[in-house]
Design an enzyme around this catalytic site. Structure first.
Site, PDB file in Angstrom:
ATOM      1  N   TYR A  41       0.823  -1.208   0.000  1.00  0.00           N
ATOM      2  CA  TYR A  41       0.000   0.000   0.000  1.00  0.00           C
ATOM      3  C   TYR A  41       0.856   1.258   0.000  1.00  0.00           C
ATOM      4  O   TYR A  41       2.027   1.240   0.321  1.00  0.00           O
ATOM      5  CB  TYR A  41      -1.066   0.022   1.078  1.00  0.00           C
ATOM      6  CG  TYR A  41      -0.724  -0.157   2.536  1.00  0.00           C
ATOM      7  CD1 TYR A  41       0.538   0.021   3.076  1.00  0.00           C
ATOM      8  CD2 TYR A  41      -1.754  -0.502   3.421  1.00  0.00           C
ATOM      9  CE1 TYR A  41       0.789  -0.131   4.429  1.00  0.00           C
ATOM     10  CE2 TYR A  41      -1.516  -0.651   4.779  1.00  0.00           C
ATOM     11  CZ  TYR A  41      -0.247  -0.456   5.271  1.00  0.00           C
ATOM     12  OH  TYR A  41      -0.015  -0.600   6.619  1.00  0.00           O
ATOM     13  N   GLU A  42       0.222   2.355  -0.425  1.00  0.00           N
ATOM     14  CA  GLU A  42       0.895   3.632  -0.688  1.00  0.00           C
ATOM     15  C   GLU A  42       1.962   3.508  -1.777  1.00  0.00           C
ATOM     16  O   GLU A  42       2.957   4.226  -1.785  1.00  0.00           O
ATOM     17  CB  GLU A  42       1.508   4.221   0.591  1.00  0.00           C
ATOM     18  CG  GLU A  42       0.517   4.476   1.697  1.00  0.00           C
ATOM     19  CD  GLU A  42      -0.687   5.312   1.256  1.00  0.00           C
ATOM     20  OE1 GLU A  42      -0.532   6.117   0.319  1.00  0.00           O
ATOM     21  OE2 GLU A  42      -1.763   5.148   1.838  1.00  0.00           O
ATOM     22  N   GLY A  43       1.735   2.604  -2.700  1.00  0.00           N
ATOM     23  CA  GLY A  43       2.652   2.413  -3.821  1.00  0.00           C
ATOM     24  C   GLY A  43       3.557   1.227  -3.600  1.00  0.00           C
ATOM     25  O   GLY A  43       4.341   1.191  -2.657  1.00  0.00           O
TER      26      GLY A  43
END
Length: 596
Positions: free
Chosen positions: A441-443
């Site tokens: 998550y968050e890239g």
């Protein structure tokens, strides 16, 4: 159940002995951020995380969140809501927020040790207040005055929480594909309609209201990422004068059943004509969202660090107690039936790997947070510019490397336990499961790699890299003749030179073939992380020699640094070879032949 003890001594060493944080904060005008105040924050943060959050970690994993389909509401695990109330009462929610919105006004870096403690103690719980900080930053930088007045005060106080609503069922990284619509109303508000997925803390029972920051398209928006706008959409309607109204048109469709972080509510949110307000300029929402995203990426890096540290603490304790066989060089504890497994070289390999990545990673993560403060508050314009370039360069490295190392360290810890690590009793398998999401998550790591090499190096001409290389050279010059770090200077200089050479080599190949960037990106990112950590380990040894720390602490830093340079830094050789091999071996196989 795994245990947690906040590593206060190493946190203090990083802040005060290596980073000289007190002097840095005073220079930037943070008069209240004295060492006494910061140490009090550390001690109280340790008490809260050790005694309130850590005991809830196992029950959060076992019970998880529940979703009432009839009401569309989410209930958190037992004890989570009460812990949040203590968090708010303790003033932790606004620790680093501006005083004009009810915060305590401490520098960003002063809150980083608390963030690490929270993540180590109870990662799932920590996800609930996590995105409130990102929402706060986005509204401070991009919101209108009335939006800051109405939404920021309850966010900063912790009475409300925030979310970041980007992903849709058909689009994740490629936000240009999103379909959520925003239709303007005569009163200046917008009706938001669409579905968002993977929304962390999308609903819960902690607070009366949740402030969703939502990406959507206006009716006349251009196609692609240039047609995205950002909207603030509260769960309960809020008028521009601050009046709280009825339930808004946003409802939880479901919560995800996940590999880990069971105590964190990951929601599908359905927006059906929900009232929202434009944040910033129309069709410029991606810029505002990146304010949240970059804050969140550094924060997720700290999640990997916290999990690594907790895993190491428990594996170390177990390795000192678990008796198995005798040392190959002869019995070390002849009075016992067998030696503790910490005498065995392979167990030491795993423990030292974790120790070197945790303590070096702590320096790298805390320094990135300090750069955020410098970029915003330094009295020197050139220093602000350099700090901004360097934190942009370091953000994908911190996010990706600390989380990848989090997966590695939690699995090393599990391995130290043997079969006992695989069962739930000791709590180590939970740490390994929880760590896996941090690389996603968050890239994802791949996205961070492309951001680093494609944007921060190629598009921005390596401005941040040059700052970091300058830091390495300055350190090497300052410590020429320093016997304490002499053994690290030559290999550090060599790696800095190779780092620059590889960067130029990839850039030259990419001119002829753009796939060379994608082919080299992952290895470039990991290579960068290992060289950066070598710098921090050399600085750590130098700082420890001049500190008031006991000799045993100093010896621990020296020997761990030697282990890192001898055993971990050579990983760069493989990454360099992979980069130099080019894109051909990755792209030659036709897609339809992968299964033949």
């Amino acid at each position: 159940m795994s245990q947690y003890k906040a590593p206060l001594r190493d946190m203090q060493f990083v802040l005060f002995d290596v980073l000289d944080a007190e002097a840095q904060f005073q220079r930037m005008g943070f008069d209240d951020a004295s060492r006494d105040v910061l140490e009090a924050v550390l001690e109280e943060g340790a008490r809260f995380t050790e005694t309130v959050l850590a005991p809830l970690n196992e029950i959060g994993d076992r019970v998880g969140c529940s979703h009432d389909k009839a009401t569309g509401t989410v209930t958190t695990p037992p004890g989570f809501k009460q812990a949040y109330a203590q968090y708010v009462d303790g003033g932790w929610a606004g620790l680093t927020s501006p005083p004009e919105f009810g915060g305590q006004g401490l520098p960003h870096a002063a809150g980083v040790p608390l963030k690490e403690m929270i993540d180590a103690a109870n990662l799932a719980w920590g996800n609930f207040p996590l995105l409130s900080h990102g929402a706060t930053e986005a509204l401070i930088q991009h919101g209108e005055d009335w939006q800051r007045e109405v939404f920021l005060k309850p966010l900063v106080e912790g009475r409300w929480t925030g979310t970041m609503c980007l992903t849709e069922p058909h689009c994740g990284t490629d936000l240009g594909l999103l379909k959520t619509r925003a239709v303007p109303n005569d009163d200046g508000s917008y009706d938001i309609t669409g579905t968002k997925i993977f929304i962390t803390a999308g609903d819960h029972d902690f607070t009366d209201n949740i402030i969703h920051l939502v990406l959507a398209r206006l009716p006349d928006a251009p196609a692609g990422s240039k047609g995205i706008s950002l909207f603030v959409v509260p769960k309960i309607r809020v008028a521009p004068d601050g009046t709280v109204g009825e339930a808004n048109g946003v409802r939880v469709g479901s919560i995800e059943h996940k590999m880990g972080i069971h105590g964190s509510a990951t929601c599908v949110l359905n927006f059906d004509g929900a009232q929202g307000y434009l944040v910033g300029q129309a069709n410029k929402g991606l810029m505002a969202m990146f304010t949240m995203m970059n804050t969140a990426r550094l924060a997720v890096g700290l999640q990997g660090l916290g999990l690594s540290d907790r895993a190491l603490q428990n594996a170390l304790a177990y390795s000192r107690e678990r008796l198995q066989m005798r040392a190959l060089s002869g019995a070390k504890f002849p009075d016992k039936a067998a030696d503790p497994i910490i005498v065995h070289p392979d167990v030491r390999r795993m423990l030292l790997t974790c120790k070197s990545l945790v303590e070096g990673g702590r320096l790298m993560g805390y320094h990135a947070a300090l750069l955020v403060d410098i970029a915003h508050h330094s009295p020197d314009a050139d220093e602000r510019k350099q700090a901004d370039a360097l934190v942009g360069f370091m953000t994908p490295i911190v996010k990706a490397c600390l989380t990848e190392w989090g997966v590695e360290c939690t699995y090393h810890a599990l391995q130290c336990y043997g079969g006992h690590g695989y069962i739930a009793e000791h709590g180590i398998e939970q740490l390994a499961r929880d760590a896996r999401i941090t690389t996603l998550y968050e890239g994802t790591t791949g996205i961070q790699a492309l951001d680093l090499l494609g944007r921060k190096v190629m598009q921005l001409q390596g401005a941040g890299l040059q700052v970091f290389l300058g830091m390495i050279e300055t350190f090497c010059q300052e410590h020429t003749g320093n016997a304490a770090v002499a053994e690290f200077i030559a290999p550090l200089r060599d790696k800095a030179g190779e780092w620059q050479r590889l960067t130029m080599q990839v850039g030259q190949r990419a001119v002829a073939n753009p796939d060379e960037v994608g082919a080299a990106a992952y290895d470039y990112l990991m290579y960068s992380g290992y060289v950066a950590l070598a710098y921090w380990w050399a600085r750590s040894v130098a700082a420890s020699e001049n500190s008031t720390q006991p000799e045993g602490f100093k010896a621990g830093k020296r020997e761990t640094a030697r282990f890192y340079f001898a055993r971990i830094l050579p990983r760069t050789l493989g990454h360099a070879a992979a980069m130099e091999s080019g894109a051909a071996s990755l792209m030659a196989l036709d897609a339809e032949r992968f299964d033949t």
